[in-house]
Scaffold this motif. Sequence first.
Motif, PDB file in Angstrom:
ATOM      1  N   ASP A 154      -1.382  -1.501   7.392  1.00 24.62           N
ATOM      2  CA  ASP A 154      -0.043  -1.743   6.833  1.00 24.62           C
ATOM      3  C   ASP A 154       0.801  -0.487   6.896  1.00 24.62           C
ATOM      4  O   ASP A 154       1.191   0.070   5.874  1.00 24.62           O
ATOM      5  N   ARG A 159       5.523  -6.748   4.562  1.00 25.52           N
ATOM      6  CA  ARG A 159       5.300  -7.854   3.619  1.00 25.52           C
ATOM      7  C   ARG A 159       5.663  -7.496   2.184  1.00 25.52           C
ATOM      8  O   ARG A 159       6.327  -8.277   1.500  1.00 25.52           O
ATOM      9  N   PHE A 160       5.243  -6.336   1.712  1.00 22.22           N
ATOM     10  CA  PHE A 160       5.414  -6.002   0.295  1.00 22.22           C
ATOM     11  C   PHE A 160       6.458  -4.915   0.053  1.00 22.22           C
ATOM     12  O   PHE A 160       6.657  -4.497  -1.089  1.00 22.22           O
ATOM     13  N   LYS A 162       6.458  -1.822   0.734  1.00 28.60           N
ATOM     14  CA  LYS A 162       5.903  -0.473   0.533  1.00 28.60           C
ATOM     15  C   LYS A 162       5.098  -0.105   1.769  1.00 28.60           C
ATOM     16  O   LYS A 162       4.096  -0.737   2.074  1.00 28.60           O
ATOM     17  N   TRP A 178       1.235  -0.543  -7.539  1.00 26.97           N
ATOM     18  CA  TRP A 178       1.502  -1.363  -6.354  1.00 26.97           C
ATOM     19  C   TRP A 178       0.961  -2.778  -6.498  1.00 26.97           C
ATOM     20  O   TRP A 178       1.406  -3.680  -5.792  1.00 26.97           O
ATOM     21  N   LEU A 181       3.520  -5.480  -6.737  1.00 22.96           N
ATOM     22  CA  LEU A 181       4.455  -5.759  -5.648  1.00 22.96           C
ATOM     23  C   LEU A 181       4.319  -7.210  -5.195  1.00 22.96           C
ATOM     24  O   LEU A 181       3.215  -7.761  -5.172  1.00 22.96           O
ATOM     25  N   THR A 182       5.433  -7.828  -4.822  1.00 21.65           N
ATOM     26  CA  THR A 182       5.402  -9.222  -4.388  1.00 21.65           C
ATOM     27  C   THR A 182       6.021  -9.370  -3.000  1.00 21.65           C
ATOM     28  O   THR A 182       6.882  -8.583  -2.600  1.00 21.65           O
ATOM     29  N   ASP A 183       5.569 -10.402  -2.291  1.00 16.99           N
ATOM     30  CA  ASP A 183       6.185 -10.706  -1.007  1.00 16.99           C
ATOM     31  C   ASP A 183       7.307 -11.724  -1.197  1.00 16.99           C
ATOM     32  O   ASP A 183       7.658 -12.078  -2.336  1.00 16.99           O
ATOM     33  N   THR A 188       1.695 -11.719  -5.282  1.00 23.31           N
ATOM     34  CA  THR A 188       1.518 -10.306  -5.593  1.00 23.31           C
ATOM     35  C   THR A 188       0.511  -9.677  -4.627  1.00 23.31           C
ATOM     36  O   THR A 188      -0.315 -10.359  -3.998  1.00 23.31           O
ATOM     37  N   LEU A 189       0.573  -8.365  -4.541  1.00 21.27           N
ATOM     38  CA  LEU A 189      -0.380  -7.643  -3.707  1.00 21.27           C
ATOM     39  C   LEU A 189      -1.804  -7.910  -4.177  1.00 21.27           C
ATOM     40  O   LEU A 189      -2.720  -8.082  -3.368  1.00 21.27           O
TER      41      LEU A 189
END
Length: 445
Positions: A154, A159-160, A162, A178, A181-183, A188-189
């Motif tokens: 990544d 996607r997120f 970050k 982190w 974090l959401t897409d 969520t991650l």
Amino acid sequence: MTTLLQVERDAIAGAARRVMARCDELARVSATAGAIERVYLSPEHARVNRLAAEWMRELGMTTRQDAAGNQLGRLRVNPAPSGRSPGEPAARDEAPALLLGSHLDTVPDAGRYDGIVGVLMALEVVRMLRVPAPEGTGFRSPLPFALEVVAFSDEEGTRFGKALLGSSAVAGEWDDDWWALTDADGTTLREAFLEFGLDPGRVGEAARRPDELVGYLEAHIEQGPELDERGESLAVVSSIASARRFQLVVEGEARHAGGTPYDRRRDALLGASEAALAVERICRSEHHIIGTVGQLEAYPGAVNIVPGEAHLSLDLRGEFDGERDRVWQQIERDLDEIMGRRGLRWRAHEIHSAPAVFCAPLLQDAVSVGIRSTTPDTADDPAVIFSRAGHDGMAIGAVTDVGMLFLRNPDGISHHPDEAVSAGDVARGIQALAESVLQLAADRG
């Protein structure tokens, strides 16, 4: 300079053809028909990891997917333990490793070489340098260190939002914040980790210690036109740009488009547009500072409503952290003036910050030696270029020394389907990268 690798022209040309064919093969692994898109912890991520692992095992490497979803292969200094086949997963031997590689994830509607070519070139370097292990036990590294190839998962942060999640985990720089974090679908991650088959509680196991690594070498297409303009194939990378990313919100007042005269409007979209122009004006006047507004959205987004709110992104990069931060302060002052004049309010949320990473002098020298092995003895010294684009080395620099090799990218276009590199330049790059590894081994005795 005459080297063993220089006489292996046919082998190097074949390696380059294999890299180009595999770039095409990986390009077919995509979430979007007719385009290339592979994001973190997706089915496409899993498929390319399996392909990479298969290619690693073909070379006699032991393979593993780490706790953050990065795919790794290792060519041992010592032969595989008795009773274990060379491609079978096994505990790592004790020798430190030189890490080679790049990333396999992409931006939306991507080209097929950004990151990918670096992973595949690293595999070809292993193919060229490996030697048979004693008693027919497979292959081993002939160098005073192991060779590892990493396909980071990544780098892009598509996607997120970050970037450098995979390499940050390897560097031991994972931030528990982190997990929230959401897409775009609200996943969520943490949820994505579980769906992919990874355990969030074990992500720390991806971290490497400094004593486990000799350094990190990455080959990458230049994501700019400098090599193409110079008419040169390869360059030494001196440093990777510092970066800061912001989400900016401009607040005004939504009102009727027909009934509101101009002197009563507080149009958030116009304020955001003027802010974007200010970013361009300020950054064009600065040396080695690049500012980009890549997203701009107006709300409520109706054709007959004066926009009451606007969201825009800002990507700010510079060769040196201090210059980058000084330019951000100038942008802040200009945005205060613009919004005050227009009766608007604004705020910024910083979503990414990374300091400049300077490539280690020893690795720069090794890469320079590698490039010179591909040119006539009378040629000038290789070009030395500062990378305005970010790379996994920005994260890996926290745990080991970093070096990079740039390949010419015609017209400098990247993050676009027209991204390109020639088989001839890939061949020269493979030779240069292999020679760089041999030079580093010589430097270490």
